[in-house]
Scaffold this motif. Structure first.
Motif, short mmCIF file in Angstrom:
data_model
loop_
_atom_site.label_atom_id
_atom_site.label_comp_id
_atom_site.label_asym_id
_atom_site.label_seq_id
_atom_site.Cartn_x
_atom_site.Cartn_y
_atom_site.Cartn_z
N PRO A 3 0.78 -1.13 0.04
CA PRO A 3 0.06 0.01 -0.06
C PRO A 3 0.81 1.09 -0.08
O PRO A 3 0.60 2.33 -0.64
N THR A 4 2.17 1.24 0.66
CA THR A 4 2.98 2.45 0.75
C THR A 4 3.35 2.78 -0.75
O THR A 4 3.58 3.94 -1.19
N SER A 5 3.86 1.67 -1.39
CA SER A 5 4.43 2.04 -2.82
C SER A 5 3.51 2.51 -3.63
O SER A 5 3.48 3.11 -4.72
N ARG A 6 2.21 1.90 -3.46
CA ARG A 6 1.07 2.31 -4.33
C ARG A 6 0.78 3.63 -4.24
O ARG A 6 0.74 4.40 -5.15
N ARG A 7 0.66 4.08 -3.01
CA ARG A 7 0.46 5.77 -2.58
C ARG A 7 1.51 6.49 -3.28
O ARG A 7 1.31 7.68 -3.90
N LEU A 8 2.76 5.88 -3.32
CA LEU A 8 3.89 6.76 -3.64
C LEU A 8 4.00 6.94 -5.16
O LEU A 8 4.00 7.96 -5.96
N PHE A 14 1.02 14.17 -9.16
CA PHE A 14 0.70 15.24 -8.50
C PHE A 14 2.03 16.13 -8.10
O PHE A 14 1.86 17.36 -8.15
N ALA A 15 2.79 15.25 -7.58
CA ALA A 15 4.28 15.99 -7.26
C ALA A 15 4.82 16.67 -8.45
O ALA A 15 5.25 17.84 -8.50
N ILE A 16 4.98 15.99 -9.65
CA ILE A 16 5.58 16.31 -10.79
C ILE A 16 4.47 17.86 -11.39
O ILE A 16 5.16 18.75 -11.78
N ALA A 17 3.29 17.73 -11.23
CA ALA A 17 2.37 18.67 -11.75
C ALA A 17 2.78 19.94 -10.80
O ALA A 17 2.68 21.04 -11.15
#
Length: 187
Positions: A3-8, A14-17
């Motif tokens: 789940p953590t890698s899926r969230r990342l 969003f981070a790139i945008a």
């Protein structure tokens, strides 16, 4: 996938945008305040002598050709202007070049990738501001100078060192706010 890698993975777009948005906002803000000039493409030649070149004259122009040796040690500032008859912005800047020439500023012209007959017709129609005029039909000299489009103008100081480059037409505004100041400074 955890789940953590899926969230990342899902948050990466969003981070790139966000990073792109901050960069875009910064560029717009710098342009609004005058700290960013989109035409101000730096030149690697500023502070150096021009690249070595020799070009043929524009036939029937009545003006001598020139090369890099002719730009050294003139004893006063000189403009080197890359232009072409097919260039619409060149028509916009031509009255400013004529004015500078009448005021005694040496203007050396390089007809860039232009037919001799078309270049001659242009200067006969609009006037000839050039003390020296040469042809760069293949565009090799323009590449060596870093020209990416016409018109493009370089200011060389009294010792023949490139001090300024302007990509685009020299308008009244550019002439009064930039070029005249530089001509006085490098006299």
């Amino acid at each position: 996938m955890t789940p953590t890698s899926r969230r990342l993975l899902l948050s990466a777009p969003f981070a790139i945008a966000a990073v792109g948005g901050v960069g875009f906002y910064t560029a717009l803000n710098r342009q609004r305040t005058g700290a960013y000039n989109p035409r101000g493409v730096p030149s690697a030649l500023i502070g150096q002598a021009p690249p070595d070149f020799t070009l043929p004259a524009l036939p029937e122009s009545g003006v001598e050709p020139f090369g890099a040796a002719d730009l050294r040690g003139i004893g006063r500032p000189v403009l080197v202007n890359f232009w072409a008859s097919w260039c619409v912005p060149c028509i916009i800047e031509h009255p400013q070049l004529m004015r500078l020439s009448r005021e005694g500023v040496p203007v050396f012209g390089i007809a860039y990738k232009d037919k001799a007959a078309d270049s001659l017709q242009f200067i006969r129609r609009h006037g000839n501001p050039f003390n020296r005029l040469a042809q760069d039909i293949p565009g090799r000299v323009a590449i060596d100078w870093g020209v990416f489009g016409v018109p493009e103008t370089y200011l060389l100081d009294a010792q023949g060192i490139i001090r300024w480059r302007y990509a685009g037409p020299i308008t009244d505004e550019v002439l009064e706010q930039d070029l005249r100041i530089l001509l006085r400074r490098h006299a």
